[in-house]
Design an enzyme around this catalytic site. Structure first.
Site, PDB file in Angstrom:
ATOM      1  N   LYS A 170       0.817  -1.214   0.000  1.00 38.50           N
ATOM      2  CA  LYS A 170       0.000   0.000   0.000  1.00 38.50           C
ATOM      3  C   LYS A 170       0.851   1.265   0.000  1.00 38.50           C
ATOM      4  O   LYS A 170       0.373   2.342  -0.364  1.00 38.50           O
ATOM      5  CB  LYS A 170      -0.937   0.011   1.209  1.00 38.50           C
ATOM      6  N   ASP A 201      -8.813  -0.651   6.071  1.00 39.26           N
ATOM      7  CA  ASP A 201      -8.667  -1.834   6.912  1.00 39.26           C
ATOM      8  C   ASP A 201      -7.340  -1.803   7.646  1.00 39.26           C
ATOM      9  O   ASP A 201      -7.062  -2.662   8.470  1.00 39.26           O
ATOM     10  CB  ASP A 201      -8.739  -3.105   6.058  1.00 39.26           C
TER      11      ASP A 201
END
Length: 409
Positions: free
Chosen positions: A76, A121
């Site tokens: 990410k 998340d």
């Protein structure tokens, strides 16, 4: 469970998809990211796992290890910073800002009143918070009920304001959009929805860096063996689209087979393949694979995936845990690896298929197959990792170091 995708094609990468994801945009993103001190200056490892390949009865298993990408611990780190940089370049287009300078905080004073917000998340939010801190703007992160306190603290470390809500990931996405509209903030999300595609596109562009590095590493490996299958994590579809589109554009009609893997209870991509359009998961969504616990497919990612992913499959939580333990153990010829819950999904998918000869045959897996999997994260929640693997991260890393020393040539 496994389903074939009848819409997948082996044609050349379509021109109409170039405006969404392209090698050019991914390589540009990689050049910008190379100037950010939260990104490794060298490519992440591509491990050859000969003992795993032998156990699975395939020719070769290559694992691209994104746990080494960044102190942020996951792939990410390639997405959120690029989306934030491109957002700023669009809104401050008259200032001729330098993208690399942005990531070094060169324009912090000018951007101090900019606020970005996202649901997460865990890993996307942490990466956005780190990028916002270094660029010099404000960051708000919305967390749903199932995000661990450990992950919350990791995000807060980078200076983001945390907002907790009840419900799941999709509710947190809705809440972030609502707060942004009320306060004039900018949503920097890794999932698209109606009227919101530009920023998720930018996030996915960053993920192409993984494919670019893997191609170079594979080309220099001895002996060279073309990849026949690529197993990619599901989630909302962003990683799979970013990596698959790059490999597809590069290889054209000779592209490898793509298989997307996701938790059985968070099967939004699997269900999308069945109905033929971006849709929602059918299960509870809550999964030990926290990064893949997404209930709704990104429509933008689906435009890519529906054209190139050959098979969609689901796995059980215990399949991922078994894969984590196997990769942590290592062997005489396989380096011990720290692989997080979501990071293990691709390897777990291969293992599940090879336990079922008819399914393996359907996907074309066999003794001549060269399988590429991606460890998308290290132990981003060390406590969870310890509980699932039965060993602390430091212990696995120590054995990894010893293995590397003993295999130096």
């Amino acid at each position: 469970m496994l389903t074939a995708n009848s819409r997948a094609t082996n044609a050349q990468y379509p021109d109409e998809l170039q405006s969404i994801l392209s090698i050019r945009a991914a390589d540009e993103s990689g050049a910008w990211l190379s100037n950010w001190d939260q990104i490794s200056s060298s490519a992440t490892p591509l491990w050859n796992l000969p003992d795993a390949a032998a156990a699975l009865s395939v020719a070769r298993v290559s694992l691209k290890d994104e746990g080494f990408r960044s102190p942020l611990g996951s792939f990410k780190a390639l997405g959120a910073p690029i989306a934030l940089v491109r957002l700023i370049l669009r809104h401050w287009h008259a200032h001729s800002l330098n993208p690399s300078g942005l990531l070094r905080g060169q324009y912090a004073e000018m951007l101090s009143n900019l606020t970005v917000i996202s649901a997460t998340d865990g890993n996307h939010g942490k990466s956005l918070a780190a990028a916002a801190r270094d660029i010099g703007c404000q960051c708000v992160i919305v967390l749903h009920a199932n995000v661990s306190v450990e992950r919350e603290q990791a995000i807060a470390f980078y200076g983001a304001k945390i907002i907790r809500i009840a419900g799941g990931y999709d509710e947190s996405v809705e809440h972030a959009a609502k707060l942004a509209a009320q306060n004039g903030w900018h949503v920097v999300s890794d999932t698209s929805y109606e009227g919101y595609e530009t920023i998720p596109r930018d996030v996915m562009q960053g993920y192409g860096v993984i494919a670019a590095e893997a191609l170079k590493q594979l080309a220099s490996s001895t002996p060279f063996q073309p990849v026949t299958h690529v197993f990619l994590q599901g989630g909302v579809g962003g990683l799979a689209a970013g990596v698959a589109s790059y490999l597809w554009e590069h290889s054209g009609a000779q592209r490898p087979r793509f298989v997307v893997v996701e938790p059985q209870q968070a099967d939004c991509l699997y269900q999308s393949a069945i109905v033929g359009y971006a849709t929602k998961a059918t299960g509870s969504v809550d999964s030990v694979m926290a990064g893949l616990a997404c209930g709704e497919t990104s429509p933008l990612a689906w435009k890519i995936l529906e054209r190139c992913v050959d098979y969609f499959m689901t796995i059980q939580d215990e399949d991922a845990v078994t894969a984590m333990r196997s990769l942590a153990a290592g062997s005489d010829r396989d380096v011990p690896l720290v692989v997080g819950e979501s990071g293990a999904a691709g390897f777990a998918g291969v293992s599940v298929l090879m336990q079922n000869p008819s399914l393996a045959k359907q996907v074309g897996l066999g003794p001549d197959s060269h399988v590429l999997v991606i460890n998308t994260e290290g132990a981003t929640a060390p406590g969870v990792y310890r509980d699932l693997v039965g060993e602390v991260v430091e212990s696995v890393l120590a054995r990894q170091s010893e293995w590397q020393k003993s295999h130096e040539h």
